[in-house]
Design a protein around this motif. Structure first.
Motif, PDB file in Angstrom:
ATOM      1  N   SER A 104      -0.239   9.651   2.040  1.00 15.36           N
ATOM      2  CA  SER A 104       1.128   8.582   1.316  1.00 15.36           C
ATOM      3  C   SER A 104       1.357   7.780   3.026  1.00 15.36           C
ATOM      4  N   VAL A 105       1.191   6.186   2.190  1.00 12.35           N
ATOM      5  CA  VAL A 105       1.658   5.639   3.617  1.00 12.35           C
ATOM      6  C   VAL A 105       2.655   4.202   2.999  1.00 12.35           C
ATOM      7  N   SER A 106       3.384   3.248   3.689  1.00 12.46           N
ATOM      8  CA  SER A 106       3.792   2.159   3.927  1.00 12.46           C
ATOM      9  C   SER A 106       3.364   1.301   4.679  1.00 12.46           C
ATOM     10  N   GLY A 107       2.745   0.267   3.849  1.00 12.22           N
ATOM     11  CA  GLY A 107       2.808  -1.240   4.422  1.00 12.22           C
ATOM     12  C   GLY A 107       2.588  -2.390   3.533  1.00 12.22           C
ATOM     13  N   SER A 108       1.791  -2.518   3.725  1.00  6.13           N
ATOM     14  CA  SER A 108       1.104  -3.555   3.577  1.00  6.13           C
ATOM     15  C   SER A 108       0.053  -4.742   3.559  1.00  6.13           C
ATOM     16  N   GLY A 109      -0.802  -5.378   3.205  1.00  3.16           N
ATOM     17  CA  GLY A 109      -2.120  -6.140   3.603  1.00  3.16           C
ATOM     18  C   GLY A 109      -3.074  -6.618   2.711  1.00  3.16           C
ATOM     19  N   ARG A 110      -3.920  -7.812   2.901  1.00  2.69           N
ATOM     20  CA  ARG A 110      -4.986  -7.725   2.603  1.00  2.69           C
ATOM     21  C   ARG A 110      -6.243  -6.907   2.632  1.00  2.69           C
ATOM     22  N   TYR A 111      -6.550  -6.386   3.324  1.00  7.08           N
ATOM     23  CA  TYR A 111      -7.377  -5.628   4.511  1.00  7.08           C
ATOM     24  C   TYR A 111      -6.886  -4.448   4.348  1.00  7.08           C
ATOM     25  N   VAL A 112      -7.742  -3.605   4.638  1.00 12.57           N
ATOM     26  CA  VAL A 112      -7.454  -2.016   4.965  1.00 12.57           C
ATOM     27  C   VAL A 112      -8.182  -0.831   5.605  1.00 12.57           C
ATOM     28  N   ARG A 113      -8.125  -0.436   6.632  1.00 13.92           N
ATOM     29  CA  ARG A 113      -8.952  -0.182   7.369  1.00 13.92           C
ATOM     30  C   ARG A 113      -8.745   1.737   7.170  1.00 13.92           C
ATOM     31  N   MET A 114     -10.162   2.490   7.949  1.00 16.39           N
ATOM     32  CA  MET A 114     -10.395   3.375   8.522  1.00 16.39           C
ATOM     33  C   MET A 114     -10.195   3.305   9.799  1.00 16.39           C
ATOM     34  N   TYR A 115      -9.522   3.464  10.928  1.00 19.20           N
ATOM     35  CA  TYR A 115     -10.365   3.606  12.188  1.00 19.20           C
ATOM     36  C   TYR A 115     -10.641   5.034  12.933  1.00 19.20           C
TER      37      TYR A 115
ATOM     38  N   ILE B 120       0.827  -1.557   0.123  1.00 17.61           N
ATOM     39  CA  ILE B 120       0.087   0.079  -0.121  1.00 17.61           C
ATOM     40  C   ILE B 120       0.927   1.474   0.498  1.00 17.61           C
ATOM     41  N   SER B 121       0.575   2.171  -0.788  1.00 21.64           N
ATOM     42  CA  SER B 121       1.397   3.355  -0.858  1.00 21.64           C
ATOM     43  C   SER B 121       0.558   4.726  -0.848  1.00 21.64           C
ATOM     44  N   GLN B 122      -0.765   4.406  -0.950  1.00 17.71           N
ATOM     45  CA  GLN B 122      -1.184   6.085  -1.092  1.00 17.71           C
ATOM     46  C   GLN B 122      -2.228   5.158  -0.486  1.00 17.71           C
ATOM     47  N   VAL B 123      -3.112   5.947   0.074  1.00 18.73           N
ATOM     48  CA  VAL B 123      -5.189   6.063   0.778  1.00 18.73           C
ATOM     49  C   VAL B 123      -5.176   7.635  -0.010  1.00 18.73           C
ATOM     50  N   VAL B 124      -6.705   8.052   0.199  1.00 21.27           N
ATOM     51  CA  VAL B 124      -7.001   9.200  -0.373  1.00 21.27           C
ATOM     52  C   VAL B 124      -8.399   8.974   0.550  1.00 21.27           C
ATOM     53  N   LEU B 125      -8.993   9.903   0.935  1.00 25.25           N
ATOM     54  CA  LEU B 125     -10.311   9.865   1.995  1.00 25.25           C
ATOM     55  C   LEU B 125     -10.709  11.662   1.270  1.00 25.25           C
ATOM     56  N   GLN B 126     -12.470  11.526   1.132  1.00 27.54           N
ATOM     57  CA  GLN B 126     -12.969  12.044   0.728  1.00 27.54           C
ATOM     58  C   GLN B 126     -13.792  12.194   1.035  1.00 27.54           C
ATOM     59  N   TRP B 127     -14.372  13.169   2.304  1.00 30.98           N
ATOM     60  CA  TRP B 127     -15.128  13.395   3.925  1.00 30.98           C
ATOM     61  C   TRP B 127     -16.573  13.622   3.539  1.00 30.98           C
ATOM     62  N   GLU B 128     -17.727  13.696   3.722  1.00 31.80           N
ATOM     63  CA  GLU B 128     -18.949  14.124   3.484  1.00 31.80           C
ATOM     64  C   GLU B 128     -18.449  15.139   4.695  1.00 31.80           C
ATOM     65  N   THR B 129     -19.270  16.197   5.454  1.00 29.11           N
ATOM     66  CA  THR B 129     -19.698  17.742   5.972  1.00 29.11           C
ATOM     67  C   THR B 129     -18.701  16.502   6.803  1.00 29.11           C
ATOM     68  N   ALA B 130     -19.488  15.091   8.282  1.00 32.10           N
ATOM     69  CA  ALA B 130     -19.330  14.438   8.897  1.00 32.10           C
ATOM     70  C   ALA B 130     -17.675  13.905   9.357  1.00 32.10           C
ATOM     71  N   TYR B 131     -16.731  14.200   9.986  1.00 30.16           N
ATOM     72  CA  TYR B 131     -15.179  13.547   9.146  1.00 30.16           C
ATOM     73  C   TYR B 131     -15.128  12.891  10.350  1.00 30.16           C
TER      74      TYR B 131
ATOM     75  N   TYR C 205      -1.310   4.755   9.604  1.00 31.31           N
ATOM     76  CA  TYR C 205      -1.385   6.789   9.672  1.00 31.31           C
ATOM     77  C   TYR C 205      -1.917   6.717  10.915  1.00 31.31           C
ATOM     78  N   SER C 206      -1.048   8.220  11.574  1.00 37.13           N
ATOM     79  CA  SER C 206      -2.161   8.653  12.499  1.00 37.13           C
ATOM     80  C   SER C 206      -2.304   9.442  12.465  1.00 37.13           C
ATOM     81  N   THR C 207      -3.173  10.168  13.372  1.00 36.67           N
ATOM     82  CA  THR C 207      -3.627  11.892  13.697  1.00 36.67           C
ATOM     83  C   THR C 207      -4.261  12.126  14.327  1.00 36.67           C
ATOM     84  N   THR C 208      -4.485  12.869  14.859  1.00 38.33           N
ATOM     85  CA  THR C 208      -4.782  13.944  15.547  1.00 38.33           C
ATOM     86  C   THR C 208      -5.989  15.058  15.685  1.00 38.33           C
ATOM     87  N   THR C 209      -5.438  15.432  14.457  1.00 35.65           N
ATOM     88  CA  THR C 209      -6.182  16.982  13.706  1.00 35.65           C
ATOM     89  C   THR C 209      -6.540  17.082  12.427  1.00 35.65           C
ATOM     90  N   ALA C 210      -6.801  15.913  11.730  1.00 40.16           N
ATOM     91  CA  ALA C 210      -7.965  16.414  10.670  1.00 40.16           C
ATOM     92  C   ALA C 210      -8.542  17.051  10.499  1.00 40.16           C
TER      93      ALA C 210
END
Length: 463
Positions: free
Chosen positions: A127-138, A84-95, A114-119
């Protein structure tokens, strides 16, 4: 309370979303959009609307929305391990103000990439760096008083797994194959009375015993296997084929079930012990959307479990339900040393319930089948079929020190299934009981919901 529904977005937002997508794809031309159209699952849905899959459909006018609580997550199954090299998130008003992007090899164990507390919402290109079969936004903290809401969740990268072979010795092709199936991520609506079971029983007695044959693992090699106890079809032997089994009789209560079921013989010392009377073989839904389960194709065959499994592998296998029990002792991962006098030794073990739609058998007799992950079939095995659960009982009690299987210790328990149902009868039971959300006996009758009727008549035939 405000009800937020799916609605087309403005032309300006749609144009902006398309420009963002085009820019992302241009900037990362070497990578592939891996997530679009793939099976998705979420921790919750807003008012039962805004499904998880809407965030992976490539459309800017649909969205996933969660309930108004923390935490929440949205997960996609890429179908194979990927870098996994990149994740794009397109938020509605509720983010999400605070969230992580996590990857997993199995849908259970997660690593944060990837982790943030100030989005601040909007469109985020990470831009991310990792691998896996499953990807999630938590998501751990919402940016508004509403839930989490994503128009699109795009995962870019490169696949790192070569697709497995689909032809050669050991593969038996379905004719016709089942293609074009997308694993269902839908959640059936609530009903009144509620759906608590999605199953019917096949009650089958021992039909042949102490026979060292296995037509799946050792076809045309009589005597090559350890001793087996056979149920269902009365003709099963090393030379069995679909045609020969279709011509055979059955020890099952339902005459239309000529399936061959077999398992290693239980031994007490050197004495074989056979289950007495009809045993319970459940046909259930192994997926959340029980309405998507389809009947087995004639001739589908597979092995559940392994004679070489370790105790830990048996205990942690997706098919282990309760292990061994007798009296008040349960969840034993080997045969107990003692059982109260007069009780029986019981075991419960579940089979995989996702089929690749292509093969009736494969060289290892397993890889054409898979277990669901969090109640959804993987994209590699998209066809949901009945989940068989063996519930076997043997009349042994007291000191069980000398009790074992012909394959070894208790954790070597496994079983084989060779489907030979009459297709119309199996289809009727699947449709009425599994798809219908009932707890059925072999006739397809739910005693708790008698008004729903039965799938079969008193002779276990189609009415």
């Amino acid at each position: 309370m405000r009800k937020r529904i799916l609605a087309p977005v403005s032309a300006a937002l749609l144009t902006a979303a398309l420009l963002v997508a085009a820019g992302n794809q241009s900037a990362h031309a070497a990578d592939t959009l891996l997530s679009q159209g793939k099976p998705a699952l979420a921790s919750s849905l807003e008012n039962g609307e805004s499904p998880a899959v809407a965030a992976f459909d490539g459309r800017a006018d649909t969205r996933w929305g969660s309930q108004w609580a923390d935490p929440q997550w949205l997960r996609v199954d890429l179908g194979a391990t990927a870098t996994i090299s990149q994740v794009v998130l397109q938020w509605e008003t509720a983010y999400a103000k605070a969230f992580q992007i996590q990857t997993s090899p199995d849908g259970n164990n997660w690593t944060s990439v990837y982790s943030t507390t100030t989005a601040t919402g909007g469109s985020q290109t990470l831009s991310v760096s990792g691998s896996g079969r499953y990807v999630r936004m938590y998501g751990t903290q919402r940016g508004t008083t509403y839930g989490y809401s994503l128009y699109e969740f795009k995962v870019y990268g490169t696949s790192t797994v070569t697709p497995p072979p689909t032809d050669g010795p050991g593969y038996v092709h379905a004719s016709p194959p089942v293609t074009g199936v997308v694993p269902s991520t839908a959640i059936p609506p609530a009903t009144n009375p509620p759906v608590t079971h999605r199953e019917f029983q096949a009650n089958c007695s021992v039909s042949r015993s102490n026979l060292n044959d296995d037509p799946i693992v050792f076809p045309n090699l009589p005597g090559a296997s350890h001793s087996h106890t056979f149920m269902g079809n009365r003709t099963t032997n090393a030379h069995s084929t679909l045609a020969s089994l279709q011509a055979g009789g059955t020890s099952c209560v339902t005459p239309g079930d000529r399936t061959g079921y077999w398992m290693p013989t239980l031994l007490n010392g050197d004495q074989a012990v056979q289950p007495e009377g009809p045993q319970v073989i459940y046909y259930k839904s192994g997926v959340i959307d029980y309405r998507s389960v389809r009947p087995f194709p004639p001739g589908l065959r597979y092995v559940v479990g392994s004679p070489t499994a370790t105790q830990e592998e048996f205990r942690n296998a997706p098919g282990a339900v309760e292990g061994y029990e007798c009296g008040n002792s349960a969840f034993n991962w080997d045969i107990p040393a003692n059982c109260p006098a007069g009780t029986q030794l019981n075991v419960r073990y579940q089979a995989p319930s996702c089929w690749n739609g292509i093969h009736l058998d494969s060289p290892d007799h397993k890889s054409h089948m898979a277990y669901p992950v969090n109640g959804v079939c993987p994209v590699s095995h998209p066809v949901a079929v009945p989940m068989i659960e063996f519930k076997m009982a043997w009349p042994v009690s007291g000191n069980l020190a000398n009790v074992r299987f012909s394959s070894g210790r208790g954790f070597s328990f496994h079983y084989d299934v060779y489907n030979v149902w009459e297709p119309p009868i199996l289809a009727a039971l699947v449709r009425h009981c599994i798809n219908g959300g009932l707890q059925c006996n072999p006739r397809g009758f739910d005693q708790y919901k008698p008004e729903r009727g039965a799938a079969l008549n008193e002779n276990y035939q189609l009415p």
